[in-house]
Design an enzyme around this catalytic site. Structure first.
Site, PDB file in Angstrom:
ATOM      1  N   HIS A 331     -20.041  37.253  17.792  1.00  7.12           N
ATOM      2  CA  HIS A 331     -19.675  37.238  16.382  1.00  7.12           C
ATOM      3  C   HIS A 331     -19.567  38.677  15.846  1.00  7.12           C
ATOM      4  O   HIS A 331     -20.515  39.457  15.922  1.00  7.12           O
ATOM      5  CB  HIS A 331     -20.701  36.455  15.578  1.00  7.12           C
ATOM      6  CG  HIS A 331     -20.297  36.295  14.154  1.00  7.12           C
ATOM      7  ND1 HIS A 331     -19.524  35.243  13.722  1.00  7.12           N
ATOM      8  CD2 HIS A 331     -20.517  37.074  13.082  1.00  7.12           C
ATOM      9  CE1 HIS A 331     -19.290  35.383  12.441  1.00  7.12           C
ATOM     10  NE2 HIS A 331     -19.872  36.478  12.018  1.00  7.12           N
ATOM     11  N   ALA A 332     -18.396  39.027  15.313  1.00  9.82           N
ATOM     12  CA  ALA A 332     -18.150  40.412  14.911  1.00  9.82           C
ATOM     13  C   ALA A 332     -19.123  40.852  13.815  1.00  9.82           C
ATOM     14  O   ALA A 332     -19.390  40.107  12.878  1.00  9.82           O
ATOM     15  CB  ALA A 332     -16.719  40.553  14.401  1.00  9.82           C
ATOM     16  N   HIS A 361     -11.924  44.914   8.717  1.00 10.77           N
ATOM     17  CA  HIS A 361     -13.026  44.317   7.961  1.00 10.77           C
ATOM     18  C   HIS A 361     -14.359  44.970   8.342  1.00 10.77           C
ATOM     19  O   HIS A 361     -15.123  45.409   7.469  1.00 10.77           O
ATOM     20  CB  HIS A 361     -13.074  42.810   8.223  1.00 10.77           C
ATOM     21  CG  HIS A 361     -14.256  42.137   7.601  1.00 10.77           C
ATOM     22  ND1 HIS A 361     -14.205  41.551   6.356  1.00 10.77           N
ATOM     23  CD2 HIS A 361     -15.542  41.992   8.029  1.00 10.77           C
ATOM     24  CE1 HIS A 361     -15.392  41.062   6.052  1.00 10.77           C
ATOM     25  NE2 HIS A 361     -16.225  41.317   7.044  1.00 10.77           N
ATOM     26  N   GLU A 362     -14.618  45.062   9.630  1.00 14.17           N
ATOM     27  CA  GLU A 362     -15.904  45.610  10.079  1.00 14.17           C
ATOM     28  C   GLU A 362     -16.033  47.093   9.717  1.00 14.17           C
ATOM     29  O   GLU A 362     -17.085  47.557   9.300  1.00 14.17           O
ATOM     30  CB  GLU A 362     -16.087  45.406  11.591  1.00 14.17           C
ATOM     31  CG  GLU A 362     -16.094  43.934  12.027  1.00 14.17           C
ATOM     32  CD  GLU A 362     -17.101  43.064  11.283  1.00 14.17           C
ATOM     33  OE1 GLU A 362     -18.105  43.596  10.766  1.00 14.17           O
ATOM     34  OE2 GLU A 362     -16.868  41.838  11.195  1.00 14.17           O
ATOM     35  N   HIS A 365     -17.248  47.777   6.299  1.00 12.06           N
ATOM     36  CA  HIS A 365     -18.714  47.786   6.201  1.00 12.06           C
ATOM     37  C   HIS A 365     -19.271  49.170   6.558  1.00 12.06           C
ATOM     38  O   HIS A 365     -20.122  49.722   5.879  1.00 12.06           O
ATOM     39  CB  HIS A 365     -19.332  46.779   7.173  1.00 12.06           C
ATOM     40  CG  HIS A 365     -19.167  45.343   6.780  1.00 12.06           C
ATOM     41  ND1 HIS A 365     -19.564  44.854   5.559  1.00 12.06           N
ATOM     42  CD2 HIS A 365     -18.686  44.267   7.469  1.00 12.06           C
ATOM     43  CE1 HIS A 365     -19.326  43.535   5.518  1.00 12.06           C
ATOM     44  NE2 HIS A 365     -18.786  43.169   6.656  1.00 12.06           N
ATOM     45  N   GLU A 389     -18.228  42.591   1.882  1.00 12.13           N
ATOM     46  CA  GLU A 389     -17.266  41.847   2.698  1.00 12.13           C
ATOM     47  C   GLU A 389     -15.831  42.108   2.258  1.00 12.13           C
ATOM     48  O   GLU A 389     -14.894  41.803   2.990  1.00 12.13           O
ATOM     49  CB  GLU A 389     -17.572  40.349   2.626  1.00 12.13           C
ATOM     50  CG  GLU A 389     -18.968  39.964   3.117  1.00 12.13           C
ATOM     51  CD  GLU A 389     -19.231  40.373   4.555  1.00 12.13           C
ATOM     52  OE1 GLU A 389     -18.251  40.534   5.316  1.00 12.13           O
ATOM     53  OE2 GLU A 389     -20.406  40.564   4.909  1.00 12.13           O
ATOM     54  N   HIS A 489     -23.235  31.611  10.580  1.00  8.21           N
ATOM     55  CA  HIS A 489     -24.032  32.059   9.436  1.00  8.21           C
ATOM     56  C   HIS A 489     -25.167  31.129   9.069  1.00  8.21           C
ATOM     57  O   HIS A 489     -26.083  31.528   8.361  1.00  8.21           O
ATOM     58  CB  HIS A 489     -23.108  32.268   8.234  1.00  8.21           C
ATOM     59  CG  HIS A 489     -22.028  33.266   8.521  1.00  8.21           C
ATOM     60  ND1 HIS A 489     -20.975  32.992   9.362  1.00  8.21           N
ATOM     61  CD2 HIS A 489     -21.857  34.538   8.112  1.00  8.21           C
ATOM     62  CE1 HIS A 489     -20.196  34.051   9.449  1.00  8.21           C
ATOM     63  NE2 HIS A 489     -20.697  35.006   8.705  1.00  8.21           N
ATOM     64  N   TYR A 499     -18.510  35.664   1.156  1.00  9.90           N
ATOM     65  CA  TYR A 499     -17.127  35.624   1.645  1.00  9.90           C
ATOM     66  C   TYR A 499     -16.200  35.004   0.605  1.00  9.90           C
ATOM     67  O   TYR A 499     -15.049  35.410   0.480  1.00  9.90           O
ATOM     68  CB  TYR A 499     -17.045  34.875   2.972  1.00  9.90           C
ATOM     69  CG  TYR A 499     -17.915  35.505   4.037  1.00  9.90           C
ATOM     70  CD1 TYR A 499     -17.546  36.707   4.632  1.00  9.90           C
ATOM     71  CD2 TYR A 499     -19.114  34.918   4.417  1.00  9.90           C
ATOM     72  CE1 TYR A 499     -18.348  37.303   5.587  1.00  9.90           C
ATOM     73  CE2 TYR A 499     -19.922  35.504   5.382  1.00  9.90           C
ATOM     74  CZ  TYR A 499     -19.551  36.694   5.967  1.00  9.90           C
ATOM     75  OH  TYR A 499     -20.342  37.280   6.901  1.00  9.90           O
TER      76      TYR A 499
END
Ligand SMILES: [Zn+2]
Length: 590
Positions: A331-332, A361-362, A365, A389, A489, A499
């Site tokens: 899971h990323a 996306h990552e 963060h 997010e 999650h 999200y």
């Protein structure tokens, strides 16, 4: 007459509160880095020993937080400045899962958490003794297979993995609620809703308001997709419609293990007239991009906005690929192990356009984490859970055809007559996601406040999925099933409202940044690539962390304090018109 403890309370001063926060800061800093290394080691190498070490540190740090959160209450009646008060409040509402003070219960809670993650991370579905499939493998096939029997087999197969989690989850809820009560909350549900700079009971109303803004658009999309799927799949062996036109859509046919985003079935629901929509997956594959090049390309976008490059250690220590011969958590996720600049991502990157977006996306963060790394520890976080997010997704909204051409992934920019295709693809991912993003925590809030028994967990899950998404289980689900646990999650205890909010916020942020970049394009064609003005405005918001109520961070970037879904209508305006035309003769709703 005053009791002894009351008189000692009155002797506490603002200086004491500041001294207390300094001690909290020191102790948390000392423990959180080794705890992060233990969590990283576990996530990238799941085995008996890493599980033990990770469980130990999870428990240590959770117990430390719980202890200080309770101690923070000593200062409830002490006159302190606003900044000190905010840190004390954050300390109380900080944990996702509050650990009970009783060490045996805390240890049990940590063990359950680690065990559920172990079940999820090493979970696989075995078709027979020789053929076992991982979630990554099944997800990849579900993206492209159009064989309803196979899709159903994988859908059901993955949900066998979570069956043993149900009773663990119920025990976890009761222990976590004990911890939440010690912090002064009714239960974990209230703790989760208390993190939004407004009264906990007002927050669900705020979500209802925002959902109400986009619900009609979602219903148009669901209506069109259902009709196209119905036509595509036709009748089953008994002569019944595989996708009935007056019921929720069966969850296995939407190109995704959880039916959470539907971009993979674009080919089934696309407009009849030929649309030139850039195929990023084939472009990446044709140009032989590998995992590192994709990540470098994403980094380059942030660099074009004026952000410093990622540190060398990012490239040395990240996990970009699924390694051979050991279990990992695919899971990323994005990490900052020392809360300064030991930034990393953990992904099993596939060479696809979808994963290219996930990388952005990552990295969003990571850039956020670095932007606020000068603040006190309690402020190093997301303005509200949705902001973190939303950042990388905001950047990914700028992966427009113009941008793809600028970086050489496509040769020519399709003209505006192709926009419906492009917008439909984005809507299948981002608008289809919204009710799912909302319902996961609607389920958890009810579960965590004890409104339903473990025997009702799964039933409630499907009730909410039907209500919000208009999506139904393709086969009857027994009460022993625990389908929520088939989504990362839930066993990981990561709240999900973030999200939903992120999918609203990213369009607001995108619009604000496009305005700052002085883009003259329609919102869906705007790319902020290369705009240092936009980058600097974004950074101004990121570096605030959560040092102020999120409404302030929102104002810093967008000039106003509210979350607002009306930007979505702007972005998708041409698509909405098109969907209404398609649906004119259809009976929508479920
Ligand atoms: Zn994320």
């Amino acid at each position: 007459m005053q009791t002894k403890s009351n008189s000692s309370l009155q002797t506490l001063t603002q200086e004491d509160a500041k001294g207390f926060l300094q001690k909290v800061e020191n102790d948390i800093t000392k423990l959180s880095t080794p705890a992060a290394h233990a969590a990283w080691a576990y996530a990238t190498h799941i085995n008996y020993d890493t599980a033990k070490v990770n469980t130990y540190f999870t428990e240590q740090i959770s117990v430390l937080y719980a202890k200080y959160a309770v101690e923070a209450a000593k200062f409830n009646d002490v006159q302190v400045d606003a900044d000190t008060r905010r840190q004390l409040d954050l300390l109380k509402s900080n944990p996702e899962i509050a650990f009970p003070a009783d060490p045996a219960k805390a240890e049990r809670l940590a063990t359950i958490g680690s065990d559920m993650m172990g079940i999820y991370g090493s979970g696989e579905y075995c078709r027979d003794n020789d053929t076992c499939l991982s979630l990554v493998q099944m997800s990849a096939e579900m993206a492209t297979s159009r064989n309803p029997d196979l899709l159903l087999e994988y859908w059901e197969g993955w949900r066998q993995v979570s069956v043993p989690m149900r009773d663990m989850y119920a025990e976890m809820v009761s222990l976590a609620n004990e911890g939440a009560e010690q912090l002064g909350f009714d239960n974990t549900s209230e703790l989760w809703r208390a993190k939004y700079d407004m009264p906990a009971d007002d927050f669900p109303k705020e979500l209802d308001r925002i959902w109400g803004q986009v619900k009609p658009f979602y219903e148009s999309l669901q209506c069109h997709v259902r009709a196209e799927l119905s036509e595509y799949y036709g009748k089953d062996y008994d002569g019944n419609d595989i996708v009935p036109l007056d019921k929720p859509i069966p969850a296995h046919l939407l190109g995704n293990m959880w039916a959470q985003s539907w971009g993979n079935i674009y080919d089934i629901v696309k407009p009849e007239q030929e649309m030139n929509v850039p195929n990023v997956t084939s472009a990446l594959q044709n140009q032989a991009y590998d995992e590192i090049q994709m990540t470098k390309q994403a980094e380059a976008f942030f660099s074009s906005l004026g952000f410093e490059p990622l540190p060398d250690t990012f490239w040395e220590r990240s996990m970009f690929q699924k390694p051979e011969g050991r279990d990992v958590q695919c899971h990323a996720s994005a990490w900052n192990l020392d809360d300064v600049d030991d930034l990393r991502i953990k992904m099993c990157i596939q060479i696809t356009g979808e994963e290219f977006n996930v990388i952005h996306h990552e990295l969003g963060h990571n850039y956020y984490q670095r932007a606020y790394n000068q603040l006190p520890m309690l402020y190093r976080g997301s303005a509200n859970s949705g902001f973190h997010e939303a950042i990388g997704d905001t950047i990914a909204l700028s992966i427009t055809p113009t941008y793809l051409q600028q970086i050489g992934l496509i040769d020519e920019i399709p003209d505006a007559s192709n926009d419906i295709g492009m917008l439909l693809k984005v809507a299948l991912d981002k608008i289809a996601f919204l009710p799912w993003g909302l319902m996961v925590d609607q389920w958890r809030w009810k579960v965590m406040s004890g409104e339903v028994t473990p025997e009702q967990y799964n039933e409630l899950w499907w009730e909410l999925r039907e209500k919000y998404q208009g999506v139904a289980a393709p086969i009857a689900r027994g009460n022993d099933a625990f389908d929520p646990g088939a989504k990362y999650h839930v066993p990981a205890n990561v709240s999900y409202t973030r999200y939903f909010l992120a999918h609203i916020l990213q369009f607001q942020f995108h619009k604000a940044l496009c305005d700052i970049a002085q883009s003259e394009e329609a919102l869906h064609r705007c790319s902020i690539y290369g705009s240092e003005a936009a980058g600097s405005a974004l950074n101004n918001m990121l570096e605030m962390g959560k040092s102020q109520p999120w409404q302030e961070a929102m104002t810093t970037l967008t000039g106003q304090p509210d979350m607002d879904a009306s930007t979505i209508a702007d972005y998708f305006a041409p698509l909405k018109t098109w969907l209404d035309e398609q649906n004119a003769e259809r009976q929508c709703g479920w």
